[in-house]
Design a protein around this motif. Structure first.
Motif, short mmCIF file in Angstrom:
data_model
loop_
_atom_site.label_atom_id
_atom_site.label_comp_id
_atom_site.label_asym_id
_atom_site.label_seq_id
_atom_site.Cartn_x
_atom_site.Cartn_y
_atom_site.Cartn_z
N UNK A 1 91.06 40.48 64.20
CA UNK A 1 90.27 39.61 63.60
C UNK A 1 88.38 39.63 63.93
N UNK A 2 88.11 38.41 63.44
CA UNK A 2 86.83 37.98 63.47
C UNK A 2 86.40 37.85 64.68
N UNK A 3 85.02 37.45 65.42
CA UNK A 3 84.37 36.90 66.19
C UNK A 3 84.38 37.57 67.89
N UNK A 4 84.17 37.49 68.63
CA UNK A 4 83.73 37.86 69.98
C UNK A 4 84.51 37.04 71.17
N UNK A 5 83.88 37.97 72.33
CA UNK A 5 84.67 36.98 73.79
C UNK A 5 82.97 37.77 74.78
N UNK B 1 85.87 33.57 70.89
CA UNK B 1 87.62 32.97 69.40
C UNK B 1 88.89 33.57 69.68
N UNK B 2 89.88 32.64 69.32
CA UNK B 2 90.95 32.96 69.07
C UNK B 2 91.71 33.67 68.74
N UNK B 3 92.27 34.98 69.08
CA UNK B 3 93.00 35.83 68.55
C UNK B 3 94.00 34.91 67.71
N UNK B 4 94.47 35.16 65.96
CA UNK B 4 95.74 34.61 65.14
C UNK B 4 97.36 35.59 65.95
N UNK C 1 88.68 28.90 59.63
CA UNK C 1 87.86 30.27 60.34
C UNK C 1 87.82 30.19 61.91
N UNK C 2 87.33 31.24 61.98
CA UNK C 2 87.71 31.53 62.92
C UNK C 2 86.22 31.31 63.95
N UNK C 3 84.75 30.73 63.67
CA UNK C 3 84.11 29.96 63.81
C UNK C 3 84.37 28.65 64.89
N UNK C 4 85.18 27.69 64.15
CA UNK C 4 85.91 26.72 64.55
C UNK C 4 87.14 27.43 65.92
N UNK C 5 88.58 28.35 65.70
CA UNK C 5 89.60 28.77 66.27
C UNK C 5 88.12 28.94 67.87
N UNK C 6 88.04 28.27 68.88
CA UNK C 6 87.08 28.71 69.80
C UNK C 6 87.60 28.42 71.04
#
Length: 882
Positions: free
Chosen positions: A218-222, A253-256, A343-348
């Motif tokens: 998934x997109x995003x980082x930690x 960012x959360x994992x789905x 959207x991954x930008x708000x799933x944080x």
């Protein structure tokens, strides 16, 4: 058992160290060091340090911690000790994870750092990604099932995890770790030790670390930034003082996670792994659908297609939306941003945490000592969130008569649905004190009188904020920290998703005796703690109690109610006749007398020790869940909700009894320089076991007591050094859990389903078997480590109607000491995780039950979620020490 047998055949047992005890407070440490028998040390590599206290305890030290991946969570490092199971949500630990100790979840386990409690005061959760950098941890321990007599906790019926800060070094120096690895992993750590300075030879250190890496799917980082500092003053015969500080900032960012909802046509009773697209042995959920088509990319990431409508978010490279396209505002037309909800930008999961803690021991006389451990903690965190907010939503009207809505996107109309950032922020200021008088009555007899104070001040609110043009938050804490971007109602007051203020207060008195008899052959540990807990609850919003959706959720508005019913419920303007409980306050109290007794015998010298321990525990209902109200049972007639029935009363707060437990433990230890062995049998008896589930009749998540639960098990661990520089460690744990029969063990399913009786069922998310091993060998400056862990199947529901497959994870480390090249204290290290690319499920978010024939409106119609286990991962670290 074929895979388990093969795993066991790779070896037998590992590591020990030298410190006699590891307690969670300065007082308990002082008492144990004074009267316990010294254990013999062995060259174990630091994973099984000697223990002599009459209770089950496992210890790892800096020697073992130093061999693990740099920056890894200490909970993953503890994962090889018996009775402890941790499911890491990613390979490096920044995404957090779930804990189980003898069937207890993390909310029932006390977590302390230098004696300071770290469990959240609202929900008692342990946030494993917000722990100290591994380079500054001196030791970590697990009490499996038993607390210490002065445990500063409101809910630790399941044991203690304790970490201590490494002491500053006596000599000046700089330590630097630089790490890189799979998934674009980057980490830097630097520590400066002052060495002894000043007229009293004071020592201190300060450290900083930075970590950033991509999600493995998934997109995003930690990202994590952390600072630590400690100053230590030895006062000689008068004692010592240590002052430390910590600050940690996470931006994750959360994992789905995959969700399962099998249909009748796909339901099967076999647990055989699926074979799809040539991929074999991918884990199944017993009773669930066939596994999706999944492959492993060359980078080690999970990819694939073939998902059905019954399985969402599983195995995809992009498990959340990679982009968010905002809809352009057009005057007179209705637009909607609802498509950006995933959207991954708000799933944080942003968090800022910090603390200042003092540990001290003052010898008032030769026999009397005072320990004084105060602390202050700060937390600001949320779990992200997105709301597609209609411009005609009732919350936007505020206390302005005649207003229908408010234009949020500036297009001149109120026809649109605008996406806003709506995280539930928790802001906590916490003050703590753990202090004791320790009186050494005689050389082998000590009395302890202790006091613990813990006050947590919570502000929990969701102040909505506007997003930027690409759908990202302007501030990760939304309107709570960014007033300029707040979404405001017509009366210019902030629009909120929830708003409550709480005070969680603990006052505890403890008394303990420690004594040795017959020239250290017998040792007695006896004590009692008396916690007095108070919860001041302030619900500042209306709580919805009827309606087809939204029941149990707060509605925060400044608009006055349009009607008030005889039972105290209100109707809000424009709320379609739904009923709400207005803002309310309540204070609840919990207390109990909790004895704690242990006896050990060493009839054949200190190498052999037999022990028995009994301890009582108390778990107060979680402060957060006390806000989940409901009705008094008179609102339902013949299965039909009748909110205006005679005697029907709603409340903003739940009513649940505290959970109590009694833990019985008997064990034997053997310790010599070449061989160390420990076996422990235990029985835990719970009363009023607390679980959180969704009540379909009331439409909200509530805490409820399911009655009594009985837990039995055996833990074994051993270390052997068959030759110099070789150590082999093994731990084996077996646990059997069962719910006792009784009226509280009945789940009311609702929506046409028959009640489910949990009597005789096993506790969800708890593996019956875990087996861990590690081999460590040193040769010519090299250190080779290899090991792994087997975790048996786990139930995903309380009713035991879904089960997740077992798995085995292998890990390895290779290090080379650069001291032989003149680079003293420096090394290079390679760590590998999930070496054999096991496909498995990690953490489980369990449900009460599952029946595919029932609709999702039923308690048994909803599915559990599971976290996809991290793939094969490698990390390289270079340490430089000057």
């Amino acid at each position: 058992m074929t895979r388990l047998t093969a795993f066991l055949m790779t070896g037998a047992s590992l590591l020990l160290m030298s410190h006699p005890a590891l307690a969670q407070s300065t007082a308990t440490q002082a008492v144990e060091d004074t009267v316990t028998v010294s254990a013999q040390a062995n060259s174990s590599g630091g994973i099984m340090a000697p223990v002599t206290v009459p209770k089950q305890r496992s210890i790892i030290t800096q020697e073992f911690i130093d061999r693990q991946p740099a920056g890894q969570s200490v909970f993953e490092m503890l994962n090889k000790v018996p009775g402890f199971n941790f499911t890491n949500n990613d390979p490096y630990g920044n995404a957090g994870g779930n804990i189980r100790i003898h069937g207890y979840d993390g909310n029932h386990v006390s977590f302390t750092w230098d004696g300071m409690p770290l469990n959240d005061t609202g929900n008692y959760a342990i946030y494993t990604n917000q722990v100290a950098d591994s380079e500054i941890i001196g030791r970590a321990s697990v009490n499996q099932g038993t607390t210490d007599v002065d445990s500063p906790t409101a809910a630790a019926t399941g044991g203690v995890v304790a970490i201590t800060t490494a002491k500053p070094k006596d000599d000046w120096g700089i330590l630097v770790d630089a790490s890189g690895g799979s998934h674009n992993y980057k980490r830097g750590f630097i520590r400066l030790d002052t060495g002894a300075f000043g007229p009293w030879n004071t020592v201190a250190f300060a450290s900083f670390s930075y970590t950033d890496y991509d999600k493995f799917k998934g997109p995003g980082h930690l990202q994590k930034k952390q600072m630590n500092a400690s100053i230590y003053q030895d006062l000689g015969e008068l004692g010592w003082v240590q002052l430390a500080m910590h600050f940690n900032s996470n931006r994750n960012h959360f994992y789905g996670n995959p969700t399962y909802y099998p249909t009748v046509s796909t339901l099967t009773t076999t647990a055989t792994p699926g074979v799809l697209n040539g991929v074999t042995n991918f884990p199944r959920v017993t009773g669930g659908p066939a596994a999706p088509a999944v492959a492993i990319s060359p980078e080690g990431r999970f990819t694939g297609t073939g998902l059905t409508s019954n399985i969402s978010g599983f195995g995809l490279e992009f498990d959340n939306q990679p982009t968010c396209t905002r809809v352009a505002a057009v005057t007179g037309a209705a637009q909607s941003d609802a498509a950006c909800t995933n959207f991954h930008g708000v799933r944080i999961n942003p968090s800022d945490t910090g603390n200042i803690r003092l540990s001290s021991l003052f010898r008032l006389t030769d026999e009397l000592s005072l320990t004084f451990d105060p602390s202050v903690q700060y937390t600001l965190a949320n779990g992200g969130g997105y709301t597609a907010l209609s411009e005609q939503d009732a919350k936007l009207r505020g206390n302005v008569p005649g207003i229908i809505g408010r234009d949020l996107n500036g297009d001149g109309d109120i026809l649109d649905t605008v996406g806003v950032y709506s995280p539930n922020n928790t802001n906590t200021i916490r003050y703590g004190l753990n202090t004791s008088l320790v009186w050494q009555v005689a050389p082998d007899h000590t009395l302890q009188l202790g006091y613990t104070g813990d006050i947590g001040l919570h502000r929990q609110t969701a102040q909505f904020a506007f997003l930027d043009a690409n759908g990202f938050p302007n501030d990760p804490f939304a309107g709570y920290r960014d007033p300029g971007k707040r979404v405001r109602a017509a009366d210019d007051l902030p629009v909120r998703g929830r708003d409550r203020r709480s005070r969680a207060i603990l006052h505890q008195v403890a008394f303990a005796y420690e004594g040795s008899f017959f020239e250290d052959i017998a040792h007695v540990s006896a004590g009692v703690r008396m916690p007095f807990m108070r919860r001041d609850l302030n619900q500042l919003c209306n709580l919805q109690v009827t309606g087809s959706s939204g029941v149990g959720f707060p509605t925060c508005t400044t608009a006055p109610p349009s009607a008030v019913a005889a039972n105290g419920t209100v109707t809000l303007p424009g709320a379609d006749a739904k009923l709400y409980v207005p803002p309310a306050q309540k204070t609840v109290n919990f207390s109990r007398v909790l004895p704690n007794v242990g006896l050990s015998l060493s009839p054949w010298g200190p190498e052999h020790q037999f022990y028995v321990a009994v301890a009582a525990g108390l778990a107060a209902p979680r402060t957060d869940n006390l806000y989940n109200g409901g009705n008094n049972g008179l609102c339902v007639t013949a299965g039909v909700s009748t909110p205006n029935a005679p005697g029907c009363v709603y409340t903003s707060f739940s009513s649940v009894k505290p959970e109590t437990s009694t833990n019985y433990n008997i064990g034997y230890r053997y310790n010599s320089p070449e061989f160390t062995f420990s076996i422990s049998a235990y029985n835990n008896q719970f009363k009023n076991r607390i679980v959180t589930s969704f009540d379909q009749e009331q439409g909200i998540s509530i805490d409820r007591n399911i009655g009594s639960v009985n837990v039995d098990g055996v833990d074994v661990e051993a270390n052997v050094s068959p030759m110099e520089d070789l150590s082999i460690y093994t731990s084996v744990s077996y646990i059997h859990t069962r719910v006792s029969a009784g009226p509280q063990a009945i789940i009311l399913v609702g929506a046409g389903g028959a009640p489910v009786n949990l009597a005789g069922k096993s506790v969800a998310e708890t593996p019956a078997w875990t087996v861990s091993q590690r081999y460590e060998y040193a040769w010519e400056g090299f250190t080779f480590g290899f090991g792994g862990k087997f975790v048996s199947s786990r139930y995903a529901t309380d009713a035991n109607d879904l089960k997740v497959d077992p798995y085995i994870l292998a890990d390895a480390d290779i290090g080379y000491d650069l001291g032989g090249l003149g680079w003293k204290g420096s090394y290079v290290k390679l760590n590998g995780f999930n070496l054999f690319r096991e496909r498995y499920f990690g953490s489980i978010s369990s449900r009460p039950c599952f029946n595919p024939n029932l609709p999702t409106t039923s308690a048994c119609g909803s599915y559990p979620t599971v976290a996809v286990g991290a793939p094969q991962t490698f990390q390289f670290t270079l340490r430089t020490e000057l």
